[in-house]
Design a protein around this motif. Structure first.
Motif, PDB file in Angstrom:
ATOM      1  N   THR A 160      52.204 -12.243 -17.574  1.00 25.30           N
ATOM      2  CA  THR A 160      51.775 -11.537 -16.367  1.00 25.30           C
ATOM      3  C   THR A 160      52.937 -10.845 -15.677  1.00 25.30           C
ATOM      4  O   THR A 160      52.787  -9.746 -15.136  1.00 25.30           O
ATOM      5  CB  THR A 160      51.097 -12.508 -15.385  1.00 25.30           C
ATOM      6  N   MET A 163      53.830  -7.549 -17.441  1.00 25.64           N
ATOM      7  CA  MET A 163      52.768  -6.545 -17.444  1.00 25.64           C
ATOM      8  C   MET A 163      52.391  -6.078 -16.040  1.00 25.64           C
ATOM      9  O   MET A 163      51.558  -5.180 -15.894  1.00 25.64           O
ATOM     10  CB  MET A 163      51.516  -7.077 -18.155  1.00 25.64           C
ATOM     11  N   MET A 198      48.013  -1.825 -13.162  1.00 28.48           N
ATOM     12  CA  MET A 198      47.923  -3.116 -13.842  1.00 28.48           C
ATOM     13  C   MET A 198      47.540  -4.252 -12.898  1.00 28.48           C
ATOM     14  O   MET A 198      47.531  -5.419 -13.307  1.00 28.48           O
ATOM     15  CB  MET A 198      49.267  -3.436 -14.511  1.00 28.48           C
ATOM     16  N   PRO A 201      44.116  -6.049 -14.144  1.00 28.34           N
ATOM     17  CA  PRO A 201      44.397  -6.912 -15.303  1.00 28.34           C
ATOM     18  C   PRO A 201      45.228  -8.140 -14.950  1.00 28.34           C
ATOM     19  O   PRO A 201      44.981  -9.234 -15.480  1.00 28.34           O
ATOM     20  CB  PRO A 201      45.164  -5.974 -16.255  1.00 28.34           C
ATOM     21  N   LEU A 347      39.997  -1.820 -26.096  1.00 24.08           N
ATOM     22  CA  LEU A 347      40.645  -3.071 -25.714  1.00 24.08           C
ATOM     23  C   LEU A 347      40.560  -4.102 -26.843  1.00 24.08           C
ATOM     24  O   LEU A 347      41.529  -4.827 -27.101  1.00 24.08           O
ATOM     25  CB  LEU A 347      40.015  -3.628 -24.437  1.00 24.08           C
ATOM     26  N   SER A 360      53.546  -7.336 -27.630  1.00 25.71           N
ATOM     27  CA  SER A 360      52.989  -6.217 -26.871  1.00 25.71           C
ATOM     28  C   SER A 360      53.949  -5.033 -26.875  1.00 25.71           C
ATOM     29  O   SER A 360      53.532  -3.875 -26.911  1.00 25.71           O
ATOM     30  CB  SER A 360      52.731  -6.643 -25.421  1.00 25.71           C
ATOM     31  N   SER A 387      46.059   1.945 -17.349  1.00 26.46           N
ATOM     32  CA  SER A 387      45.513   0.592 -17.334  1.00 26.46           C
ATOM     33  C   SER A 387      44.948   0.203 -18.692  1.00 26.46           C
ATOM     34  O   SER A 387      45.180  -0.912 -19.183  1.00 26.46           O
ATOM     35  CB  SER A 387      44.430   0.476 -16.259  1.00 26.46           C
ATOM     36  N   THR A 391      46.754  -2.635 -20.849  1.00 22.35           N
ATOM     37  CA  THR A 391      45.984  -3.853 -21.100  1.00 22.35           C
ATOM     38  C   THR A 391      45.754  -4.063 -22.591  1.00 22.35           C
ATOM     39  O   THR A 391      45.851  -5.192 -23.087  1.00 22.35           O
ATOM     40  CB  THR A 391      44.625  -3.797 -20.375  1.00 22.35           C
ATOM     41  N   LEU A 395      46.953  -7.453 -24.401  1.00 22.99           N
ATOM     42  CA  LEU A 395      45.956  -8.332 -25.024  1.00 22.99           C
ATOM     43  C   LEU A 395      46.470  -8.838 -26.375  1.00 22.99           C
ATOM     44  O   LEU A 395      46.916  -8.069 -27.210  1.00 22.99           O
ATOM     45  CB  LEU A 395      44.643  -7.573 -25.228  1.00 22.99           C
ATOM     46  N   LEU A 437      41.461 -11.291 -19.395  1.00 19.36           N
ATOM     47  CA  LEU A 437      42.176 -10.014 -19.411  1.00 19.36           C
ATOM     48  C   LEU A 437      41.312  -8.910 -19.995  1.00 19.36           C
ATOM     49  O   LEU A 437      41.350  -7.762 -19.536  1.00 19.36           O
ATOM     50  CB  LEU A 437      43.469 -10.155 -20.214  1.00 19.36           C
ATOM     51  N   GLY A 441      40.490  -5.831 -17.727  1.00 20.04           N
ATOM     52  CA  GLY A 441      40.904  -4.517 -18.220  1.00 20.04           C
ATOM     53  C   GLY A 441      39.744  -3.541 -18.273  1.00 20.04           C
ATOM     54  O   GLY A 441      39.894  -2.352 -17.948  1.00 20.04           O
TER      55      GLY A 441
END
Length: 448
Positions: A160, A163, A198, A201, A347, A360, A387, A391, A395, A437, A441
């Motif tokens: 978190t 991001m 963000m 999310p 997503l 990520s 976003s 996201t 993820l 998430l 998202g």
């Protein structure tokens, strides 16, 4: 069937069957490469090229481990751990349920706070976990605290923070990678606030943590009082503590300056080197001790670094198959014209790709070039595009067997051999963070 999908499934199934993560990644890459038409030679060449790309990651982790061990040598982590233990034992000695609850939630809050600071204020990333968590295991056992909850706390702070907050590792993820790649793909991001993009999310991640704390793992779990393999802590001294604080501030300051001037050099590497230099030049770590201290730190992070290198090889094979683009495009075309379903599909593909790659930071450049034009064609705003892409990249970081956000917690919590990587780190973090998430998202894509 798409080679990337098959490769990720094979890797995950092998990991669930307790095959070592390195072997699972290698076999998954081999299957994906063969199905993707690369042949055995082509697959191995692509895999080996990816290993070379992971060398920088391994060096960064090794130096961060050395820096973390140098900080530990000063006695600062020991002081923090002893203070936390004394507070918890003081509360735990009381028979009241309230006192036990205070001890439990005090430990949870302290661990979350320390994990958040490890991404920016004291940028040692996951290197602090094997140093700080093992001494706390005996207290966790007395409280009968479910270690899966502590895993969720650690993973929440690790993921978190980067991001959502554009500082430290978050600056690299949000500005250097996310916004830079979206801008490169043709969307102007000059006036975009990544915190705004963000925010929803990040709230999804917070919801997952609260579910883990107050619902999923609120019950007690019994562990044996086995001896944990913990670091032997040196006696804290005022001089070493002062040098440790100076080294931490120097490490953070160097990164801040390099980021402000737009330096192309790796700020984390330089910051870690400067921090180590402060310890050596000040004499807080003697020259005769330096080799042993730094080697211990590098050993501590060696396995994680090696897994990350292997993950880069896996990612290289997936890119070489050229089946990531068709996968994304097929999903997008299937739901063209329906923004809600298209956002969900993007997503989900991001989740699949990141679960396989394990990073990520590595996923974003791959998907941004494809997702940005799709978002524009579907009519998503620039803020919603940021976003969605951010996201989709995040993820799968939580819940991937090859991710540092699951490897780090396991390295600390399994010090006494009672914490399984897949069942106690991978699966709990996947369920508590990827699902919320995903929902958050999608909401962000629809309302921004």
């Amino acid at each position: 069937m798409n080679a990337v999908v098959v490769a990720v499934i094979v890797m995950l199934l092998l990991a669930l069957l307790r095959v070592h993560v390195v072997i699972a990644l290698f076999l998954g890459a081999l299957v994906g490469g063969l199905l993707g038409g690369l042949g055995l030679d082509g697959t191995m060449v692509a895999f080996q090229e990816g290993l070379g790309a992971g060398a920088k990651i391994a060096l960064s982790y090794a130096l961060l481990g050395a820096f973390a061990m140098a900080v530990a040598h000063s006695g600062l982590p020991a002081m923090l751990a002893n203070w936390l233990i004394s507070k918890i034992e003081g509360e735990e000695s009381s028979a009241s349920a309230r006192a036990v609850a205070v001890a439990k939630y005090g430990m949870i809050g302290g661990i979350v706070a320390m994990t958040i600071m490890s991404q920016n204020l004291i940028p040692v990333h996951i290197a602090f976990i094997p140093l700080l968590i093992p001494p706390l295991l005996s207290i966790m056992n007395k409280l009968q605290l479910d270690r899966r909850l502590i895993t969720c706390c650690l993973t929440f702070g690790l993921v978190t923070t980067y991001m959502f907050l554009p500082l430290g590792f978050g600056k690299i993820f949000l500005k250097d990678i996310l916004l830079a790649n979206i801008d490169k793909a043709g969307v102007n991001v000059d006036n975009i606030s990544v915190i705004h993009a963000m925010g929803i999310p990040a709230l999804g991640m917070l919801c997952g943590l609260l579910i883990a704390i107050f619902f999923s793992y609120r019950k007690k779990r019994v562990y044996e009082d086995a001896a944990a393999t913990a670091t032997v802590w040196p006696e804290p001294s005022r001089f070493r503590l002062v040098v440790s604080v100076v080294a931490i501030l120097s490490c953070f300051g160097i990164q801040l300056v390099m980021n402000l001037i737009g330096s192309q050099a790796d700020a984390l590497l330089v910051g870690a080197l400067v921090g180590l230099g402060v310890f050596l030049l000040s004499g807080a770590i003697k020259v005769s001790e330096a080799d042993d201290v730094f080697t211990q730190g590098m050993k501590m992070m060696a396995l994680i670094g090696f897994i990350m290198i292997t993950a880069q090889g896996f990612a290289s094979v997936m890119v070489a198959t050229k089946e990531i683009d068709p996968l994304v495009q097929a999903v997008a075309q299937m739901f063209a014209g329906n923004k809600g379903v298209a956002a969900l599909a993007m997503l989900l593909v991001g989740l699949l790709v990141t679960m396989g790659i394990g990073s990520s930071f590595s996923t974003l450049p791959i998907i941004a070039a494809i997702y940005v034009p799709l978002c524009v064609s579907l009519g998503f705003s620039p803020l919603a595009t940021v976003s969605i892409v951010g996201t989709a990249g995040a993820l799968g970081d939580a819940g991937s067997p090859a991710s540092d956000s699951t490897l780090g917690p396991t390295a600390g919590l399994n010090a006494d051999g009672q914490h399984d990587h897949v069942r106690d780190s991978v699966i709990p973090t996947f369920l508590h963070f990827n699902l919320p998430l995903l929902v958050a998202g999608w909401i962000a894509a629809m309302v921004l």
